[in-house]
Design a protein around this motif. Structure first.
Motif, PDB file in Angstrom:
ATOM      1  N   LEU A  84       0.856  -1.385   0.122  1.00  0.00           N
ATOM      2  CA  LEU A  84       0.046   0.161  -0.031  1.00  0.00           C
ATOM      3  C   LEU A  84       0.888   1.033   0.098  1.00  0.00           C
ATOM      4  O   LEU A  84       0.526   2.448  -0.633  1.00  0.00           O
ATOM      5  CB  LEU A  84      -0.889  -0.016   1.321  1.00  0.00           C
ATOM      6  N   LEU A  85       2.164   1.267   0.570  1.00  0.00           N
ATOM      7  CA  LEU A  85       2.929   2.264   0.406  1.00  0.00           C
ATOM      8  C   LEU A  85       3.503   2.826  -0.888  1.00  0.00           C
ATOM      9  O   LEU A  85       4.312   3.691  -1.026  1.00  0.00           O
ATOM     10  CB  LEU A  85       4.053   2.006   1.392  1.00  0.00           C
ATOM     11  N   ALA A  86       3.219   1.772  -1.720  1.00  0.00           N
ATOM     12  CA  ALA A  86       3.673   2.123  -3.251  1.00  0.00           C
ATOM     13  C   ALA A  86       2.912   3.275  -3.886  1.00  0.00           C
ATOM     14  O   ALA A  86       3.305   3.870  -4.776  1.00  0.00           O
ATOM     15  CB  ALA A  86       3.582   0.844  -4.245  1.00  0.00           C
ATOM     16  N   ASP A  87       1.816   3.517  -3.192  1.00  0.00           N
ATOM     17  CA  ASP A  87       0.850   4.668  -3.808  1.00  0.00           C
ATOM     18  C   ASP A  87       1.180   5.840  -3.099  1.00  0.00           C
ATOM     19  O   ASP A  87       1.362   6.012  -1.796  1.00  0.00           O
ATOM     20  CB  ASP A  87      -0.496   4.415  -3.163  1.00  0.00           C
ATOM     21  N   PRO A  88       1.665   6.915  -3.783  1.00  0.00           N
ATOM     22  CA  PRO A  88       2.460   8.145  -3.372  1.00  0.00           C
ATOM     23  C   PRO A  88       1.306   8.846  -2.418  1.00  0.00           C
ATOM     24  O   PRO A  88       2.017   9.419  -1.558  1.00  0.00           O
ATOM     25  CB  PRO A  88       2.953   8.981  -4.539  1.00  0.00           C
ATOM     26  N   TRP A  89       0.133   8.792  -2.729  1.00  0.00           N
ATOM     27  CA  TRP A  89      -0.816   9.742  -1.952  1.00  0.00           C
ATOM     28  C   TRP A  89      -0.897   8.908  -0.505  1.00  0.00           C
ATOM     29  O   TRP A  89      -0.958   9.726   0.494  1.00  0.00           O
ATOM     30  CB  TRP A  89      -2.115   9.499  -2.650  1.00  0.00           C
ATOM     31  N   VAL A  90      -1.011   7.598  -0.532  1.00  0.00           N
ATOM     32  CA  VAL A  90      -1.269   6.910   0.738  1.00  0.00           C
ATOM     33  C   VAL A  90       0.147   6.974   1.584  1.00  0.00           C
ATOM     34  O   VAL A  90       0.250   7.370   2.702  1.00  0.00           O
ATOM     35  CB  VAL A  90      -1.267   5.541   0.462  1.00  0.00           C
ATOM     36  N   ALA A  91       1.229   7.045   0.807  1.00  0.00           N
ATOM     37  CA  ALA A  91       2.540   7.202   1.594  1.00  0.00           C
ATOM     38  C   ALA A  91       2.818   8.377   2.177  1.00  0.00           C
ATOM     39  O   ALA A  91       3.128   8.656   3.318  1.00  0.00           O
ATOM     40  CB  ALA A  91       3.784   6.763   0.635  1.00  0.00           C
ATOM     41  N   ALA A  92       2.275   9.471   1.728  1.00  0.00           N
ATOM     42  CA  ALA A  92       2.455  10.997   1.972  1.00  0.00           C
ATOM     43  C   ALA A  92       1.802  11.065   3.363  1.00  0.00           C
ATOM     44  O   ALA A  92       1.841  11.700   4.169  1.00  0.00           O
ATOM     45  CB  ALA A  92       2.178  11.923   1.119  1.00  0.00           C
ATOM     46  N   ARG A  93       0.231  10.352   3.361  1.00  0.00           N
ATOM     47  CA  ARG A  93      -0.568  10.589   4.473  1.00  0.00           C
ATOM     48  C   ARG A  93      -0.110   9.728   5.635  1.00  0.00           C
ATOM     49  O   ARG A  93      -0.126  10.146   6.702  1.00  0.00           O
ATOM     50  CB  ARG A  93      -1.888   9.730   4.202  1.00  0.00           C
TER      51      ARG A  93
ATOM     52  N   GLU B  64       3.005  -1.217  10.127  1.00  0.00           N
ATOM     53  CA  GLU B  64       1.669  -1.276  10.777  1.00  0.00           C
ATOM     54  C   GLU B  64       0.593  -0.293  10.399  1.00  0.00           C
ATOM     55  O   GLU B  64      -0.567  -0.897  10.062  1.00  0.00           O
ATOM     56  CB  GLU B  64       1.987  -0.961  12.369  1.00  0.00           C
ATOM     57  N   LEU B  65       0.536   0.837  10.044  1.00  0.00           N
ATOM     58  CA  LEU B  65      -0.539   1.668   9.740  1.00  0.00           C
ATOM     59  C   LEU B  65      -0.825   1.263   8.393  1.00  0.00           C
ATOM     60  O   LEU B  65      -2.002   1.328   8.106  1.00  0.00           O
ATOM     61  CB  LEU B  65       0.131   3.210   9.441  1.00  0.00           C
ATOM     62  N   ALA B  66       0.050   0.929   7.296  1.00  0.00           N
ATOM     63  CA  ALA B  66      -0.435   0.421   5.928  1.00  0.00           C
ATOM     64  C   ALA B  66      -1.111  -0.757   6.106  1.00  0.00           C
ATOM     65  O   ALA B  66      -2.215  -0.905   5.442  1.00  0.00           O
ATOM     66  CB  ALA B  66       0.832   0.235   5.268  1.00  0.00           C
ATOM     67  N   GLU B  67      -0.743  -1.543   7.011  1.00  0.00           N
ATOM     68  CA  GLU B  67      -1.314  -2.953   7.163  1.00  0.00           C
ATOM     69  C   GLU B  67      -2.847  -2.822   7.779  1.00  0.00           C
ATOM     70  O   GLU B  67      -3.662  -3.453   7.243  1.00  0.00           O
ATOM     71  CB  GLU B  67      -0.359  -3.784   8.139  1.00  0.00           C
TER      72      GLU B  67
ATOM     73  N   ALA C 128       1.422  11.258   9.264  1.00  0.00           N
ATOM     74  CA  ALA C 128       1.106  10.702  10.568  1.00  0.00           C
ATOM     75  C   ALA C 128       2.179  10.116  11.531  1.00  0.00           C
ATOM     76  O   ALA C 128       2.014  10.300  12.771  1.00  0.00           O
ATOM     77  CB  ALA C 128       0.155   9.202  10.325  1.00  0.00           C
ATOM     78  N   VAL C 129       3.240   9.806  10.844  1.00  0.00           N
ATOM     79  CA  VAL C 129       4.524   9.300  11.782  1.00  0.00           C
ATOM     80  C   VAL C 129       5.615  10.516  11.990  1.00  0.00           C
ATOM     81  O   VAL C 129       6.343  10.235  12.690  1.00  0.00           O
ATOM     82  CB  VAL C 129       5.160   8.046  11.297  1.00  0.00           C
TER      83      VAL C 129
END
Length: 96
Positions: A4-13, A36-39, A17-18
């Motif tokens: 899921l971290l391969a998606d730049p939009w999700v990775a940025a969010r 863990e957040l992505a999972e 958060a961290v």
């Protein structure tokens, strides 16, 4: 790394958060937290639904159409939103 971290939009969010923990945790712990957040976003039903709703939609076209030059009597073409375009044809076509 979670897929899921391969998606730049999700990775940025997730990075946002961290971010408050960057000075407090070692990089290995930050990577673990990101995974863990992505999972959780991928497996938790409610989190996945929120992610789908928040994610930007991919648009194939801008929604603007170039109209005007195809119609007689108009000197300059104009750009209008596709939802605002109205046909110059009158009636439903049945019985006309």
């Amino acid at each position: 790394m979670h897929p899921l971290l391969a998606d730049p939009w999700v990775a940025a969010r997730i990075d946002a958060a961290v971010a408050p923990y960057r000075d407090l945790l070692p990089s290995a712990d930050l990577d673990f937290l990101r995974d863990e957040l992505a999972e959780r976003l991928a497996t938790d039903e409610h989190a996945a639904r929120l992610l789908r709703r928040a994610a930007p939609r991919h648009v194939e076209q801008s929604g603007e159409a170039f109209v005007g030059a195809a119609f007689e009597g108009e000197d300059e073409p104009e750009t209008r939103r596709a939802s605002d375009i109205r046909s110059r044809r009158t009636g439903s076509g049945a019985g006309e």
